[in-house]
Design a protein around this motif. Sequence first.
Motif, PDB file in Angstrom:
ATOM      1  N   ARG A 145       0.824  -1.223   0.000  1.00 10.74           N
ATOM      2  CA  ARG A 145       0.000   0.000   0.000  1.00 10.74           C
ATOM      3  C   ARG A 145       0.851   1.263   0.000  1.00 10.74           C
ATOM      4  N   PHE A 146       2.128   1.123   0.368  1.00 15.89           N
ATOM      5  CA  PHE A 146       2.980   2.309   0.490  1.00 15.89           C
ATOM      6  C   PHE A 146       3.627   2.668  -0.855  1.00 15.89           C
ATOM      7  N   THR A 147       2.869   3.329  -1.701  1.00 17.37           N
ATOM      8  CA  THR A 147       3.399   3.728  -3.008  1.00 17.37           C
ATOM      9  C   THR A 147       3.293   5.246  -3.124  1.00 17.37           C
TER      10      THR A 147
ATOM     11  N   ASP B 155       1.550   6.661  -5.339  1.00 21.53           N
ATOM     12  CA  ASP B 155       0.144   6.948  -5.673  1.00 21.53           C
ATOM     13  C   ASP B 155      -0.692   7.189  -4.433  1.00 21.53           C
ATOM     14  N   THR B 156      -0.375   6.470  -3.365  1.00 18.64           N
ATOM     15  CA  THR B 156      -1.216   6.599  -2.172  1.00 18.64           C
ATOM     16  C   THR B 156      -0.663   7.636  -1.190  1.00 18.64           C
ATOM     17  N   PHE B 157       0.440   8.272  -1.547  1.00 15.10           N
ATOM     18  CA  PHE B 157       1.035   9.260  -0.651  1.00 15.10           C
ATOM     19  C   PHE B 157       0.444  10.637  -0.946  1.00 15.10           C
ATOM     20  N   VAL B 158      -0.182  11.234   0.033  1.00 17.42           N
ATOM     21  CA  VAL B 158      -0.812  12.536  -0.175  1.00 17.42           C
ATOM     22  C   VAL B 158       0.221  13.637   0.116  1.00 17.42           C
ATOM     23  N   VAL B 159       0.353  14.533  -0.846  1.00 19.28           N
ATOM     24  CA  VAL B 159       1.389  15.559  -0.703  1.00 19.28           C
ATOM     25  C   VAL B 159       0.768  16.875  -0.253  1.00 19.28           C
TER      26      VAL B 159
ATOM     27  N   PRO C  74       3.655  20.305   4.357  1.00 15.65           N
ATOM     28  CA  PRO C  74       4.638  19.771   5.311  1.00 15.65           C
ATOM     29  C   PRO C  74       5.560  18.694   4.735  1.00 15.65           C
ATOM     30  N   ASN C  75       5.137  18.016   3.656  1.00 12.27           N
ATOM     31  CA  ASN C  75       5.987  16.918   3.188  1.00 12.27           C
ATOM     32  C   ASN C  75       6.396  17.054   1.724  1.00 12.27           C
ATOM     33  N   GLU C  76       6.178  18.240   1.144  1.00  9.85           N
ATOM     34  CA  GLU C  76       6.399  18.321  -0.309  1.00  9.85           C
ATOM     35  C   GLU C  76       7.868  18.167  -0.702  1.00  9.85           C
TER      36      GLU C  76
ATOM     37  N   GLY D 208       8.852  13.223  12.914  1.00 11.63           N
ATOM     38  CA  GLY D 208       8.241  12.575  14.080  1.00 11.63           C
ATOM     39  C   GLY D 208       7.538  11.276  13.711  1.00 11.63           C
ATOM     40  N   VAL D 209       6.992  10.651  14.730  1.00 13.47           N
ATOM     41  CA  VAL D 209       6.332   9.344  14.570  1.00 13.47           C
ATOM     42  C   VAL D 209       5.151   9.429  13.597  1.00 13.47           C
ATOM     43  N   GLY D 210       5.090   8.455  12.698  1.00 15.94           N
ATOM     44  CA  GLY D 210       3.916   8.302  11.834  1.00 15.94           C
ATOM     45  C   GLY D 210       3.700   9.424  10.831  1.00 15.94           C
ATOM     46  N   LEU D 211       4.777  10.046  10.369  1.00 18.27           N
ATOM     47  CA  LEU D 211       4.589  11.138   9.403  1.00 18.27           C
ATOM     48  C   LEU D 211       4.892  10.717   7.967  1.00 18.27           C
ATOM     49  N   GLY D 212       5.194   9.432   7.757  1.00 14.75           N
ATOM     50  CA  GLY D 212       5.313   8.955   6.382  1.00 14.75           C
ATOM     51  C   GLY D 212       6.722   8.627   5.918  1.00 14.75           C
ATOM     52  N   LYS D 213       7.676   8.488   6.832  1.00 14.80           N
ATOM     53  CA  LYS D 213       9.053   8.182   6.409  1.00 14.80           C
ATOM     54  C   LYS D 213       9.113   6.792   5.763  1.00 14.80           C
ATOM     55  N   THR D 214       8.541   5.822   6.472  1.00 15.89           N
ATOM     56  CA  THR D 214       8.582   4.458   5.948  1.00 15.89           C
ATOM     57  C   THR D 214       7.786   4.374   4.648  1.00 15.89           C
ATOM     58  N   HIS D 215       6.661   5.049   4.624  1.00 19.09           N
ATOM     59  CA  HIS D 215       5.835   5.044   3.414  1.00 19.09           C
ATOM     60  C   HIS D 215       6.672   5.528   2.215  1.00 19.09           C
ATOM     61  N   LEU D 216       7.389   6.618   2.401  1.00 19.19           N
ATOM     62  CA  LEU D 216       8.187   7.152   1.284  1.00 19.19           C
ATOM     63  C   LEU D 216       9.307   6.191   0.884  1.00 19.19           C
TER      64      LEU D 216
ATOM     65  N   GLY E 212      -6.793  15.752   3.402  1.00 23.27           N
ATOM     66  CA  GLY E 212      -6.496  15.071   2.131  1.00 23.27           C
ATOM     67  C   GLY E 212      -6.283  13.579   2.352  1.00 23.27           C
ATOM     68  N   ILE E 213      -5.526  13.247   3.384  1.00 24.63           N
ATOM     69  CA  ILE E 213      -5.247  11.829   3.673  1.00 24.63           C
ATOM     70  C   ILE E 213      -6.555  11.110   4.023  1.00 24.63           C
ATOM     71  N   LEU E 214      -7.386  11.774   4.823  1.00 22.57           N
ATOM     72  CA  LEU E 214      -8.663  11.152   5.213  1.00 22.57           C
ATOM     73  C   LEU E 214      -9.562  10.957   3.997  1.00 22.57           C
TER      74      LEU E 214
ATOM     75  N   ASN F 291      -0.655  11.977  14.892  1.00 21.37           N
ATOM     76  CA  ASN F 291       0.085  11.477  13.726  1.00 21.37           C
ATOM     77  C   ASN F 291      -0.844  10.732  12.776  1.00 21.37           C
ATOM     78  N   VAL F 292      -0.317  10.495  11.574  1.00 19.20           N
ATOM     79  CA  VAL F 292      -1.178   9.950  10.514  1.00 19.20           C
ATOM     80  C   VAL F 292      -1.629   8.526  10.830  1.00 19.20           C
ATOM     81  N   ARG F 293      -0.764   7.797  11.533  1.00 21.06           N
ATOM     82  CA  ARG F 293      -1.139   6.419  11.852  1.00 21.06           C
ATOM     83  C   ARG F 293      -2.398   6.401  12.721  1.00 21.06           C
ATOM     84  N   VAL F 294      -2.456   7.299  13.682  1.00 20.93           N
ATOM     85  CA  VAL F 294      -3.627   7.362  14.570  1.00 20.93           C
ATOM     86  C   VAL F 294      -4.853   7.816  13.764  1.00 20.93           C
ATOM     87  N   LEU F 295      -4.627   8.763  12.882  1.00 16.46           N
ATOM     88  CA  LEU F 295      -5.712   9.288  12.055  1.00 16.46           C
ATOM     89  C   LEU F 295      -6.314   8.171  11.188  1.00 16.46           C
ATOM     90  N   GLU F 296      -5.424   7.402  10.559  1.00 17.65           N
ATOM     91  CA  GLU F 296      -5.891   6.297   9.718  1.00 17.65           C
ATOM     92  C   GLU F 296      -6.605   5.236  10.543  1.00 17.65           C
ATOM     93  N   GLY F 297      -6.028   4.972  11.710  1.00 20.81           N
ATOM     94  CA  GLY F 297      -6.626   3.950  12.587  1.00 20.81           C
ATOM     95  C   GLY F 297      -8.037   4.355  12.972  1.00 20.81           C
TER      96      GLY F 297
HETATM   97  N1  LIG Z   1       1.274  11.877   3.296  1.00 21.73           N
HETATM   98  C1  LIG Z   1       0.715  10.680   3.528  1.00 21.73           C
HETATM   99  N2  LIG Z   1      -0.199  10.183   2.668  1.00 21.73           N
HETATM  100  C2  LIG Z   1      -0.782   8.988   2.895  1.00 21.73           C
HETATM  101  N3  LIG Z   1      -0.528   8.212   3.954  1.00 21.73           N
HETATM  102  C3  LIG Z   1       0.380   8.653   4.843  1.00 21.73           C
HETATM  103  C4  LIG Z   1       1.049   9.905   4.679  1.00 21.73           C
HETATM  104  N4  LIG Z   1       1.871  10.087   5.731  1.00 21.73           N
HETATM  105  C5  LIG Z   1       1.749   9.003   6.493  1.00 21.73           C
HETATM  106  N5  LIG Z   1       0.859   8.136   5.973  1.00 21.73           N
HETATM  107  C6  LIG Z   1       0.417   6.841   6.531  1.00 21.73           C
HETATM  108  O1  LIG Z   1       0.596   6.883   7.941  1.00 21.73           O
HETATM  109  C7  LIG Z   1       1.038   5.637   8.439  1.00 21.73           C
HETATM  110  C8  LIG Z   1       2.346   5.832   9.178  1.00 21.73           C
HETATM  111  O2  LIG Z   1       3.359   6.215   8.233  1.00 21.73           O
HETATM  112  P1  LIG Z   1       4.853   5.650   8.287  1.00 21.73           P
HETATM  113  O3  LIG Z   1       4.867   4.258   8.833  1.00 21.73           O
HETATM  114  O4  LIG Z   1       5.481   5.882   6.975  1.00 21.73           O
HETATM  115  O5  LIG Z   1       5.445   6.633   9.392  1.00 21.73           O
HETATM  116  P2  LIG Z   1       6.912   6.808   9.909  1.00 21.73           P
HETATM  117  O6  LIG Z   1       7.238   8.226   9.744  1.00 21.73           O
HETATM  118  O7  LIG Z   1       7.816   5.802   9.293  1.00 21.73           O
HETATM  119  O8  LIG Z   1       6.708   6.491  11.451  1.00 21.73           O
HETATM  120  P3  LIG Z   1       7.668   5.806  12.539  1.00 21.73           P
HETATM  121  O9  LIG Z   1       8.499   6.894  13.078  1.00 21.73           O
HETATM  122  O10 LIG Z   1       6.700   5.276  13.543  1.00 21.73           O
HETATM  123  O11 LIG Z   1       8.460   4.738  11.877  1.00 21.73           O
HETATM  124  C9  LIG Z   1       1.169   4.723   7.234  1.00 21.73           C
HETATM  125  O12 LIG Z   1       0.016   3.933   7.134  1.00 21.73           O
HETATM  126  C10 LIG Z   1       1.264   5.681   6.055  1.00 21.73           C
HETATM  127  O13 LIG Z   1       0.727   5.115   4.884  1.00 21.73           O
END
Ligand SMILES: Nc1ncnc2c1ncn2[C@@H]1O[C@H](COP(=O)(O)OP(=O)(O)OP(=O)(O)O)[C@@H](O)[C@H]1O
Length: 469
Positions: free
Chosen positions: A132-134, A136-140, A143-145, A170-178, A301-303, A334-340
Amino acid sequence: MTNETWGHVRGELLKRLGKNNFVTWIEPLRFAELRDGVARFTVPTNFFGNWVERNFSDQIRQQLISAGASVDRLEFTVEAARPAVQANAAATAPEGQPASAAAAAAETPRAARPAHPAADDSELRSAPLDSRFTFDTFVVGKPNELAHAAARRVAEGGPVSFNPLFLYGGVGLGKTHLMHAIAHELQSRRPELRVLYLSAEQFMYRFIQALREKQIMDFKEMFRSVDVLMVDDVQFIAGKDSTQEEFFHTFNALVDQNKQIVISADRAPGEIKDLEERIKSRLQCGLIVDLHPTDYELRLGILQNKAEFYHNQYKGLTLAPGVLEFLAHRITTNVRVLEGALTRLFAFASLVGREITLDLAQDCLADILRASDRKITIEEIQRKVAEHYNIRLSDMIGPKRARNFARPRQIAMYLAKKLTPRSLPEIGRRFGGRDHTTIMHGVRKIEELMSTDSQLAEDLQLLRRLLEA
Ligand SMILES: Nc1ncnc2c1ncn2[C@@H]1O[C@H](COP(=O)(O)OP(=O)(O)OP(=O)(O)O)[C@@H](O)[C@H]1O
């Protein structure tokens, strides 16, 4: 359990784990037997077996049980080396026989390997990538452009322009996703490149394993033979001396060969405690990009993206207007909590067969909303309001009565009352020791003006948003 059952389970695992994980980790597994509640599989290497056991055994077992097999645990054993003739003969035997399956296990990884002589590719496998982490699914958003643009550049696989790319936030801001998005993109654009993605913890795990098995030369050779190395959560190796040392040498060797490195961490290189100075300085040589905390627009946007996905999954569920906006406002951690939160909301609404309304959201997410409530302080409010109206903080709190000081002061009093749990006397004390009746007067004044003065109403809205972001 028959091989037919295993075939069915594989189909389910493909759906649940995504194609990448499936091809890398499930396809090479060969079912050997099920006896006394133990399902045995053969695997190409020890490392492979350990990895599958740690990361996928629960899901495999669950699917086996759902398919009717009585399985208590799984066991992975490395198949014994066999003469080539025997392997070839077995490979042509009817599919699904355990004996031939073991032989096929020897074949599968080899068939999937690109022709690189340097290292054993079965050891070079990346950590599983989340399908799922592509990009296409990353919302820009704002803060993350920059992080997104830099990741895109690396994913093109062109000449290395900055090395390393260091993503932090910080935690859950999309580092791993990118990082996963880069790996996916490189896999499809430049399949000939050897891309290795793993967490710093896994780097350490492999390093220790290599030391234990006296295969440190293989380890070094393997890591030095990649084209792109991506290490997630590098702060993990801080304070772990031997791992840092090895990481440093790997890093230098790859940079010297002009191979791309991508690193992520929860803070900037200079701020990682117990990380050797020489590593910090190496990490600072490339492009360092910060993923800032999300703002309201990005969260919304993410929601919206996620809600669209869930609309397809839960057909017939309706989402009342304002719910996503409410969540984007309230859940700012953080986005993880938002998605959850959204996942839970859709699942709950589908179970009870109700429309997703604000009331439902408040009931169903009460714990998340409580935990996400940011504690706004009176000092923060005073500072923001003073900044907004371009007055000094001392004038906001001091005795001056001129309108250009008095009005912002009343606005700050109003916001302090609305956004903090403080009592009127407490607020009075923070505003230069004023009486609680003065505070009450200020709050009422602003309430009155809000309905007649549209500029003031707008200012209030903006300040509220800034404070709650
Ligand atoms: N800009 C974004 N667009 C879409 N989804 C996002 C975005 N930023 C974060 N997410 C989603 O939020 C969740 C947490 O993101 P991710 O695991 O990449 O965070 P992280 O920065 O690596 O956190 P950690 O520090 O905990 O490792 C994932 O499900 C990811 O898809």
